[in-house]
Design a protein around this motif. Structure first.
Motif, PDB file in Angstrom:
ATOM      1  N   UNK A 186      12.020  20.067  20.072  1.00 37.15           N
ATOM      2  CA  UNK A 186      11.079  18.958  19.928  1.00 37.15           C
ATOM      3  C   UNK A 186      10.956  18.070  21.142  1.00 37.15           C
ATOM      4  N   UNK A 187      11.431  18.513  22.300  1.00 40.57           N
ATOM      5  CA  UNK A 187      11.354  17.686  23.504  1.00 40.57           C
ATOM      6  C   UNK A 187       9.900  17.459  23.908  1.00 40.57           C
ATOM      7  N   UNK A 188       9.568  16.214  24.247  1.00 40.21           N
ATOM      8  CA  UNK A 188       8.228  15.926  24.746  1.00 40.21           C
ATOM      9  C   UNK A 188       8.197  16.157  26.257  1.00 40.21           C
ATOM     10  N   UNK A 189       7.047  15.916  26.878  1.00 41.34           N
ATOM     11  CA  UNK A 189       6.896  16.218  28.304  1.00 41.34           C
ATOM     12  C   UNK A 189       7.903  15.432  29.150  1.00 41.34           C
ATOM     13  N   UNK A 190       8.135  14.182  28.799  1.00 47.11           N
ATOM     14  CA  UNK A 190       9.079  13.373  29.558  1.00 47.11           C
ATOM     15  C   UNK A 190      10.489  13.947  29.467  1.00 47.11           C
ATOM     16  N   UNK A 191      10.884  14.378  28.272  1.00 43.34           N
ATOM     17  CA  UNK A 191      12.216  14.948  28.087  1.00 43.34           C
ATOM     18  C   UNK A 191      12.347  16.290  28.803  1.00 43.34           C
ATOM     19  N   UNK A 192      11.293  17.102  28.771  1.00 40.84           N
ATOM     20  CA  UNK A 192      11.307  18.377  29.480  1.00 40.84           C
ATOM     21  C   UNK A 192      11.449  18.138  30.981  1.00 40.84           C
ATOM     22  N   UNK A 193      10.698  17.194  31.493  1.00 40.67           N
ATOM     23  CA  UNK A 193      10.761  16.871  32.927  1.00 40.67           C
ATOM     24  C   UNK A 193      12.164  16.433  33.314  1.00 40.67           C
ATOM     25  N   UNK A 194      12.774  15.575  32.513  1.00 40.17           N
ATOM     26  CA  UNK A 194      14.121  15.092  32.795  1.00 40.17           C
ATOM     27  C   UNK A 194      15.143  16.217  32.735  1.00 40.17           C
ATOM     28  N   UNK A 195      14.992  17.118  31.763  1.00 42.55           N
ATOM     29  CA  UNK A 195      15.940  18.213  31.628  1.00 42.55           C
ATOM     30  C   UNK A 195      15.866  19.153  32.829  1.00 42.55           C
ATOM     31  N   UNK A 196      14.661  19.455  33.288  1.00 38.01           N
ATOM     32  CA  UNK A 196      14.553  20.338  34.457  1.00 38.01           C
ATOM     33  C   UNK A 196      15.046  19.645  35.714  1.00 38.01           C
ATOM     34  N   UNK A 197      14.909  18.348  35.798  1.00 34.85           N
ATOM     35  CA  UNK A 197      15.463  17.629  36.939  1.00 34.85           C
ATOM     36  C   UNK A 197      16.985  17.749  36.971  1.00 34.85           C
ATOM     37  N   UNK A 198      17.610  17.793  35.787  1.00 31.14           N
ATOM     38  CA  UNK A 198      19.081  17.923  35.720  1.00 31.14           C
ATOM     39  C   UNK A 198      19.535  19.351  35.998  1.00 31.14           C
ATOM     40  N   UNK A 199      18.831  20.311  35.437  1.00 29.84           N
ATOM     41  CA  UNK A 199      19.298  21.688  35.490  1.00 29.84           C
ATOM     42  C   UNK A 199      18.811  22.456  36.710  1.00 29.84           C
ATOM     43  N   UNK A 200      17.732  22.006  37.322  1.00 29.10           N
ATOM     44  CA  UNK A 200      17.160  22.751  38.444  1.00 29.10           C
ATOM     45  C   UNK A 200      17.923  22.516  39.735  1.00 29.10           C
TER      46      UNK A 200
END
Length: 332
Positions: free
Chosen positions: A318-332
């Motif tokens: 259920x992650x929204x665009x902001x959460x997806x962006x933050x997650x990729x910033x952490x994992x990328x």
């Protein structure tokens, strides 16, 4: 204390032949008990193996749900006192399944995945040695807090970085951007690097939600205009783009991807096999700078396959665009 061993099939367990001329191709036949019986040295491990047969299928038939159910079973084994977990499976999807496990594994106990490139009917099968090395890593205090690990060819790889790099070689698994975390040397587990784990683990999405989420992967090729992508947002919830080099696409494809990024998350990765997508070096249409300006998310060092695993898990949770962006910033 025990090490929990879950068997999922694959080359490591393919000992029998199907009917046909010359015996036919190999098929999965070995149980976990039969696998362990063929491994000299397991009795000297010092920790008992709790052997559990799971899904005896080729790794190409594994699903997210299979792996998440396996994580649940492994968590119960740890709660019951297991010192670590070993999973045997086919090598074809091992880099993806290991990363999926790593994203959700919440325990300090090691979760070790292994397999084989040569089946037991061939001269020099590597399965027994890989299984022994994996069990040693799972039982070792040195492997704690490292998350999911891949152990083959006496090398210990982080699930975050490992890739299958050759279709048949027993040295196929490598971590091009980092190298192995350690080795098994004369039966001793040697951890030589301890990369930072990205915490906390992701939540497991509901099964129905996971099944409903579709994430596509598009590998960019020469003279690619993206004509097959125009309606993708009508059928999919996310897209991973494997671009050229540092994250480039043909200029004709850039507006197509930009239009998709207005509707669904689109992650930009590199098809190269190692190295990072850049952020602000090139400025032409179709460059990484242009694509980010159009709304694509930078996948950084994540390869396309792992980026797809992460994006699907996030969207299913259920992650929204902001959460997806933050997650990729952490994992990328």
């Amino acid at each position: 204390m025990t090490v929990a061993l879950f068997t999922l099939g694959g080359t490591i367990a393919m000992a029998g032949h199907s009917a046909g001329a010359g015996g036919g191709p190999v098929v999965t036949r070995l149980t976990g008990a039969e696998l362990t019986a063929a491994v000299p040295g397991l009795a000297d491990l010092g920790v008992a193996l709790d052997v559990r047969d799971a899904h005896a299928v080729p790794s190409a038939d594994l699903s997210f749900r299979h792996l998440l159910d396996l994580v649940d079973a492994a968590s119960r084994a740890v709660a019951d006192g297991a010192r670590g977990v070993v999973v045997t499976q086919g090598s074809d999807t091992l880099e993806e399944t290991a990363f999926l496990v790593d994203l959700v594994w919440p325990h300090p106990e090691p979760f070790v995945l292994t397999g084989a490139m040569r089946n037991p009917t061939l001269a020099g099968p590597d399965g027994p040695a890989n299984l022994l090395a994996a069990a040693r890593v799972a039982a070792s205090p040195a492997a704690r807090e490292l998350g999911a690990l891949v152990v083959l060819n006496d090398e210990i790889h982080s699930a975050r970085w490992v890739r299958k790099t050759h279709s048949t070689s027993t040295a196929t698994f490598a971590s091009p951007n980092l190298g192995p975390l350690g080795q098994v040397i004369e039966g001793r587990v040697r951890i030589l690097a301890r990369p930072e784990r990205r915490e906390p683990p992701l939540a497991r999405p509901a099964a129905a939600r996971l099944d409903a989420i579709r994430v596509a992967l598009h590998t960019v090729t020469l003279d690619d205009d993206g004509a097959d992508l125009g309606r993708l947002a009508d059928t999919h919830h996310g897209l991973v783009v494997a671009g050229f080099g540092v994250g480039h696409v043909p200029s004709a494809l850039a507006p197509v991807l930009g239009a998709l990024a207005e509707r669904i998350p689109v992650v930009l990765t590199s098809r190269s096999g190692s190295g990072s997508v850049l952020r602000h070096t090139y400025g032409a249409i179709g460059s990484e700078t242009d694509l980010q300006r159009r709304g694509l998310l930078n996948g950084g060092l994540l390869d396309p396959y792992k980026a797809r695993v992460l994006l699907r898990l996030l969207l299913a949770a259920g992650a929204d665009r902001e959460a997806v962006t933050a997650a990729f910033a952490r994992h990328a």
